[in-house]
Design an enzyme around this catalytic site. Structure first.
Site, PDB file in Angstrom:
ATOM      1  N   ASN A   1     -18.031 -62.178  94.259  1.00  0.00           N
ATOM      2  CA  ASN A   1     -18.794 -60.945  94.478  1.00  0.00           C
ATOM      3  C   ASN A   1     -20.273 -61.289  94.634  1.00  0.00           C
ATOM      4  O   ASN A   1     -20.664 -62.453  94.553  1.00  0.00           O
ATOM      5  CB  ASN A   1     -18.545 -59.942  93.341  1.00  0.00           C
ATOM      6  CG  ASN A   1     -18.972 -60.495  91.996  1.00  0.00           C
ATOM      7  OD1 ASN A   1     -20.142 -60.750  91.774  1.00  0.00           O
ATOM      8  ND2 ASN A   1     -18.005 -60.707  91.111  1.00  0.00           N
TER       9      ASN A   1
ATOM     10  N   LYS B   1      -5.826 -76.920 101.237  1.00  0.00           N
ATOM     11  CA  LYS B   1      -6.509 -75.892 102.017  1.00  0.00           C
ATOM     12  C   LYS B   1      -5.498 -75.154 102.903  1.00  0.00           C
ATOM     13  O   LYS B   1      -4.690 -75.795 103.587  1.00  0.00           O
ATOM     14  CB  LYS B   1      -7.572 -76.575 102.885  1.00  0.00           C
ATOM     15  CG  LYS B   1      -8.432 -75.594 103.638  1.00  0.00           C
ATOM     16  CD  LYS B   1      -9.456 -76.329 104.497  1.00  0.00           C
ATOM     17  CE  LYS B   1     -10.190 -75.335 105.365  1.00  0.00           C
ATOM     18  NZ  LYS B   1     -10.801 -75.940 106.521  1.00  0.00           N
TER      19      LYS B   1
END
Ligand code: CTP
Length: 400
Positions: free
Chosen positions: A210, A289
């Protein structure tokens, strides 16, 4: 903390004496009045005139001076002072202090001093580590002298090791911390602050995060430490430097923040939960990944994270709980709801859509809400001032 403080700075003849000039400057900039007493040896390295100009006062050196600034100078100086600092403190002056020797104006002033004395030893590592010096330091410590440990690094003798006089700014911070711990209005409180955002990993490269910068929480931690509280700062990733003299615990995920907070919760008096906590985490954290495949989108399944503050509210005993509510709509209703749900003593609510409020800004526009429905609205102000206002309320509540 240093505003108006009267400090006698004793300067002895170590090569680091040049740093003491800057120390006088930094102390006076911080609001202190400084009078310098030099040993004869110190005057060989830096002239008294330099200290006189920087401190704005005559420098005391000689017991037998014909025109001293004060009558019975060593007594008058220590009566004037709130605090004495010896920087740099050579092995010689440490030895004299430990032996009760008073053979010049400086050592006589030290011996006469009934006020707190902070010493900053500075010398070659070999000298510093000698049993004679270590035993003398231990003796002084046992008698109540405050000792700032020397720094490690390049020494004037060309070697690298312990014994450097810490930088003047670090000495000023040390003195401020000492004063805060002995005089600050929050010195009886242990305050846990959480700050910045938590991150939830998706794979080794990506995370859910955030926009929280940590500025509000770090401002609270600094202000509380400056007012003498013992501060534990649990922080998610942030570019900010943790304030000096706080216990710093670095975490990344919400679960890690919960674990760190619960570890200390029983022993704290106040929790100020400024962190922006990730409410959800990815159900599966990939070891490798994640690669793009074709034109398909990517579905992430998210699980709910624990609500740390709610758990603290359920387990609340002596603790004062302060939450934050970052809202984009229905500020007061949402914040009031969180007070009840999380069993808080106060919530700091802000509408993050307002200019000068919320993430990454240096200012904030907040309202304080309380369980009885009372609301206090603050003007837009620097986050450091919001922090002081929160701590003023914490101070009041902790007296009840
Ligand atoms: N908080 C927490 N643990 C969470 C979520 C929030 O401890 N999992 C704390 C925050 O640190 C803050 C307060 O609860 O002090 C309110 O956080 P906020 O994000 O505004 O509210 P939420 O309770 O997460 O509710 P919502 O996201 O629905 O507004």
């Amino acid at each position: 903390m240093l505003t108006g403080k009267k400090i006698v700075l004793g300067v002895t003849g170590g090569i680091a004496v040049y740093k003491a000039v800057d120390l006088v400057s930094k102390l006076t900039q911080a609001g202190a009045q400084v009078r310098v007493v030099m040993s004869e040896a110190a005057t060989k390295l830096v002239t008294p005139l330099t200290f006189k100009e920087i401190s704005g006062h005559a420098v005391a050196i000689d017991m037998w001076c014909a025109n001293p600034e004060f009558n019975v100078e060593h007594i008058a100086l220590v009566e004037w002072a709130d605090l004495m600092i010896i920087a740099p403190a050579t092995a010689n002056v440490i030895g004299k202090m430990a032996g009760g020797i008073a053979d010049d104006l400086l050592t006589t002033t030290i011996l006469a001093c009934q006020k707190p004395i902070i010493i900053c030893p500075a010398m070659n590592s070999g000298m510093y580590n000698k049993p004679a010096v270590q035993e003398n330091l231990q003796k002084l410590k046992d008698w109540g002298t405050i000792i700032m440990p020397p720094a490690a690094g390049h020494l004037a003798c060309g070697t690298i090791g312990i014994g450097r006089l810490p930088e003047p700014i670090a000495i000023v911070e040390f003195v401020k911390h000492y004063l805060a711990a002995t005089e600050g209005d929050l010195r009886d409180l242990t305050i846990l602050v959480t700050a910045a955002g938590t991150r939830e990993a998706i794979d080794p490269v990506r995370y859910i995060g955030n926009r929280s910068s940590g500025k509000m929480g770090y401002a609270v931690a600094k202000a509380a430490a400056d007012r003498g509280a013992k501060v534990i700062l649990v922080s998610g990733p942030s570019v900010l430097k943790p304030p000096a003299s706080v216990e710093f615990i670095s975490i990344e995920s919400t679960q890690q923040m919960l674990d760190a907070v619960l570890e200390v919760y029983d022993d704290v008096d106040v929790v100020i939960k400024a962190a922006a906590v990730a409410d959800y985490r990815s159900r599966k954290v990939e070891n490798q990944k994640i690669k793009k495949s074709g034109d398909e989108g990517l579905n992430l399944v998210l699980d709910k994270n624990p609500d740390i503050l709610q758990i603290l509210g359920q387990r609340k005993k002596q603790q004062i709980l302060v939450g934050f509510a970052a809202e984009t709509q229905n500020l007061l209703d949402n914040a009031q709801e969180k007070i009840k749900k999380k069993n808080l003593d106060m919530i700091v609510a802000n509408d993050v859509t307002l200019p000068g409020a919320g993430f990454n800004a240096d200012t904030n526009v907040v309202k304080f809400l309380f369980p009885d429905g009372q609301v206090t609205s603050l003007e837009k102000m620097p986050k450091s001032e919001v922090a002081e206002a929160i701590l003023d309320i914490v101070r009041e509540k902790s007296k009840k």
